[in-house]
Design a protein around this motif. Structure first.
Motif, mmCIF file in Angstrom:
data_model
loop_
_atom_site.group_PDB
_atom_site.id
_atom_site.type_symbol
_atom_site.label_atom_id
_atom_site.label_comp_id
_atom_site.label_asym_id
_atom_site.label_seq_id
_atom_site.Cartn_x
_atom_site.Cartn_y
_atom_site.Cartn_z
ATOM 1 N N PRO A 3 0.787 -1.174 -0.097
ATOM 2 C CA PRO A 3 0.049 -0.097 0.143
ATOM 3 C C PRO A 3 0.770 1.142 -0.008
ATOM 4 N N ASP A 4 2.013 1.124 0.587
ATOM 5 C CA ASP A 4 2.891 2.293 0.568
ATOM 6 C C ASP A 4 3.713 2.803 -0.612
ATOM 7 N N GLY A 5 3.589 1.738 -1.611
ATOM 8 C CA GLY A 5 4.288 1.814 -2.758
ATOM 9 C C GLY A 5 5.683 0.960 -2.620
ATOM 10 N N SER A 6 5.945 0.498 -1.587
ATOM 11 C CA SER A 6 7.174 -0.343 -1.971
ATOM 12 C C SER A 6 6.763 -1.600 -2.761
ATOM 13 N N ALA A 7 7.752 -2.239 -3.180
ATOM 14 C CA ALA A 7 7.790 -3.548 -4.106
ATOM 15 C C ALA A 7 8.465 -4.608 -3.209
ATOM 16 N N ASP A 8 7.490 -5.683 -3.365
ATOM 17 C CA ASP A 8 7.821 -7.074 -2.963
ATOM 18 C C ASP A 8 8.399 -7.932 -4.090
ATOM 19 N N ILE A 9 9.653 -8.236 -4.166
ATOM 20 C CA ILE A 9 10.194 -8.786 -5.416
ATOM 21 C C ILE A 9 10.738 -10.155 -5.001
ATOM 22 N N THR A 10 10.652 -11.068 -5.850
ATOM 23 C CA THR A 10 11.113 -12.452 -5.648
ATOM 24 C C THR A 10 12.610 -12.576 -6.419
ATOM 25 N N LEU B 127 9.938 -17.739 -8.403
ATOM 26 C CA LEU B 127 9.369 -17.156 -9.554
ATOM 27 C C LEU B 127 8.080 -16.114 -9.260
ATOM 28 N N GLY B 128 6.833 -16.433 -9.121
ATOM 29 C CA GLY B 128 5.725 -15.563 -9.255
ATOM 30 C C GLY B 128 5.601 -15.201 -7.735
ATOM 31 N N ILE B 129 4.575 -13.927 -7.595
ATOM 32 C CA ILE B 129 4.178 -13.534 -6.373
ATOM 33 C C ILE B 129 2.960 -12.820 -6.354
ATOM 34 N N ALA B 130 2.263 -12.943 -5.376
ATOM 35 C CA ALA B 130 1.020 -12.399 -5.197
ATOM 36 C C ALA B 130 0.563 -11.832 -3.968
ATOM 37 N N ARG B 131 0.027 -10.902 -3.446
ATOM 38 C CA ARG B 131 -0.336 -10.152 -2.279
ATOM 39 C C ARG B 131 -1.746 -10.198 -1.931
ATOM 40 N N ALA B 132 -2.075 -10.815 -0.882
ATOM 41 C CA ALA B 132 -3.564 -10.609 -0.310
ATOM 42 C C ALA B 132 -3.668 -9.324 0.327
ATOM 43 N N HIS B 133 -4.840 -8.842 0.434
ATOM 44 C CA HIS B 133 -5.159 -7.404 1.051
ATOM 45 C C HIS B 133 -4.648 -7.349 2.392
ATOM 46 N N ASP B 134 -4.424 -8.484 3.308
ATOM 47 C CA ASP B 134 -4.102 -8.572 4.744
ATOM 48 C C ASP B 134 -2.523 -8.510 4.777
ATOM 49 N N GLY B 135 -1.947 -8.624 3.571
ATOM 50 C CA GLY B 135 -0.430 -8.524 3.553
ATOM 51 C C GLY B 135 0.236 -9.851 3.377
ATOM 52 N N THR B 136 -0.411 -10.946 3.540
ATOM 53 C CA THR B 136 -0.160 -12.395 3.206
ATOM 54 C C THR B 136 0.549 -12.463 1.978
ATOM 55 N N LEU B 137 1.775 -13.044 1.534
ATOM 56 C CA LEU B 137 2.259 -13.039 0.190
ATOM 57 C C LEU B 137 2.049 -14.619 -0.284
ATOM 58 N N TYR B 138 2.140 -14.888 -1.517
ATOM 59 C CA TYR B 138 2.039 -16.367 -2.046
ATOM 60 C C TYR B 138 3.171 -16.225 -3.268
ATOM 61 N N VAL B 139 4.149 -17.320 -3.156
ATOM 62 C CA VAL B 139 5.116 -17.213 -4.247
ATOM 63 C C VAL B 139 5.056 -18.661 -4.768
ATOM 64 N N THR B 140 5.517 -18.736 -6.112
ATOM 65 C CA THR B 140 5.556 -20.152 -6.574
ATOM 66 C C THR B 140 7.158 -20.378 -6.869
ATOM 67 N N TYR B 141 7.431 -21.822 -6.272
ATOM 68 C CA TYR B 141 8.904 -22.180 -6.053
ATOM 69 C C TYR B 141 8.807 -23.517 -7.077
ATOM 70 N N THR C 272 8.163 -28.267 -5.191
ATOM 71 C CA THR C 272 7.503 -27.220 -6.269
ATOM 72 C C THR C 272 6.075 -27.002 -5.816
ATOM 73 N N GLY C 273 5.565 -25.866 -5.874
ATOM 74 C CA GLY C 273 4.244 -25.351 -5.591
ATOM 75 C C GLY C 273 4.253 -23.957 -5.202
ATOM 76 N N VAL C 274 3.183 -23.697 -4.574
ATOM 77 C CA VAL C 274 2.834 -22.350 -4.192
ATOM 78 C C VAL C 274 3.265 -22.352 -2.670
ATOM 79 N N TRP C 275 3.842 -21.335 -2.158
ATOM 80 C CA TRP C 275 4.346 -21.028 -0.590
ATOM 81 C C TRP C 275 3.603 -19.791 -0.156
ATOM 82 N N ARG C 276 3.347 -19.746 1.011
ATOM 83 C CA ARG C 276 2.756 -18.715 1.745
ATOM 84 C C ARG C 276 3.679 -17.912 2.760
ATOM 85 N N ILE C 277 3.768 -16.725 2.821
ATOM 86 C CA ILE C 277 4.692 -16.076 3.903
ATOM 87 C C ILE C 277 3.610 -15.015 4.686
#
Length: 324
Positions: free
Chosen positions: A56-63, A101-115, A122-127
């Motif tokens: 929300p503050d414009g920072s970038a979450d990068i894999t 590789l991929g990354i997606a962000r939920a509204h509550d700040g949870t991050l999901y990434v593909t490994y 191999t699959g989706v991981w949650r942070i």
């Protein structure tokens, strides 16, 4: 003399087709300007910037693909490591070792990434919000190559593009075993280029996917039924050489696409025509992904193929959008 009207008609049709191929006047396009690199990453440490989600503050979450890390980068370029995926001994993928590789962000700040590892990891991981120990929630086949990732929070579904198997997977946000949501030749790689479905976004009631091998941008409608089944795959743009990930410039269907091998960002119009808006001269070094927030464009570069002076980085630019 009788042939003259026919010749005029043919000439008129030819001019019309040329105008269609050229696309609408550039005055109707969003304008990308003032590019600047705000952060340089450590190529030797595996900080090859792959995908991006915005805070929300414009920072970038990068894999970082090769170091298997997720970093948060402010608009001033300050970089903090949020999480590191576990090492996978002897993991093998079509690009060598395991890659994040991929990354997606939920509204509550949870991050999901593909490994992608070539093994059970191999699959989706949650942070969790704020970082911490990643947890695997999606368990994919070992030969899968989950890449671009998007979250549809309205129906609680994660969509993932599989670059190797040429399909789109769906996974409940709660986790489990994925389901093949869409498949077909349009998503598959080719004999010459073994990288098919790559970037992925959910936009305006559809899943949009780039196909690197086929240089295309695709749209797949999401059904309205309880199973949200995939509709027919539509090709929305062609000629996007080695397209990687992409982003929409706003509520419409105009796209900014990263062409990784050509060191370009293309503006792709809703009618499929496109033009170059950023190049290597602006700081691109194998651009991989793009995000847009209000008047700012974010572009990751991974420098995967730069053997002389690799410069993985985050570039920001201004975008002024067409008001028509």
């Amino acid at each position: 003399m009788k042939r003259r009207p026919r010749l005029v008609a043919v000439a008129t049709a030819t001019v019309a087709l040329a105008l269609i191929a050229a696309g609408p006047a550039s005055g109707g396009d969003p304008t990308v300007s003032d590019p600047r690199v705000v952060a340089h990453f450590d190529f030797a440490a595996g900080q090859t910037a792959e995908n991006i989600a915005l805070e929300p503050d414009g920072s970038a979450d990068i894999t970082f693909a090769n170091s298997h890390q997720v970093a948060r980068v402010t608009k001033d370029g300050d970089t903090t490591i949020l999480a590191t995926l576990p090492e996978v001994p002897d993991g093998q993928t079509p690009v060598g070792g395991p890659v994040l590789l991929g990354i997606a962000r939920a509204h509550d700040g949870t991050l999901y990434v593909t490994y992608t590892t070539g093994k059970a990891e191999t699959g989706v991981w949650r942070i969790a919000p704020g970082g911490g120990e990643p947890e695997q929630i999606g368990f994919f086949p070992a030969d899968a190559f989950p890449n671009g990732l998007a979250l549809d929070e309205k129906c609680g579904t994660l969509y993932t593009a599989d670059t190797r198997l040429g399909r789109v997977w769906s996974l409940p946000v709660t986790g489990g075993t994925p389901t093949v949501w869409a498949s077909g030749a349009a998503l598959e790689p080719t004999a010459e280029i073994p990288f098919g479905a790559n970037g992925l976004k959910v936009h305006n009631g559809a899943v949009w996917v780039s196909n690197t091998a086929r240089a295309t941008l695709l749209r797949i409608p999401i059904g309205h039924g309880p199973d949200h089944a995939a509709g027919p795959i539509e090709t929305r743009a062609t000629g996007l050489t080695f397209i990687d990930d992409f982003a929409f410039t706003g509520h419409g269907d105009t796209v900014l696409a990263a062409l990784i091998m050509d060191n370009k960002v293309e503006l792709v119009r809703p009618d499929g025509t496109h033009k170059t808006v950023l190049t290597r001269a602006d700081g691109l070094d194998n651009p991989t992904s793009i995000a847009v927030r209000a008047k700012t464009v974010y572009v990751n570069s991974a420098a995967f193929f730069n053997t002389e002076d690799p410069d993985p980085n985050l570039l920001l630019a201004k975008i002024s959008k067409n008001k028509r």
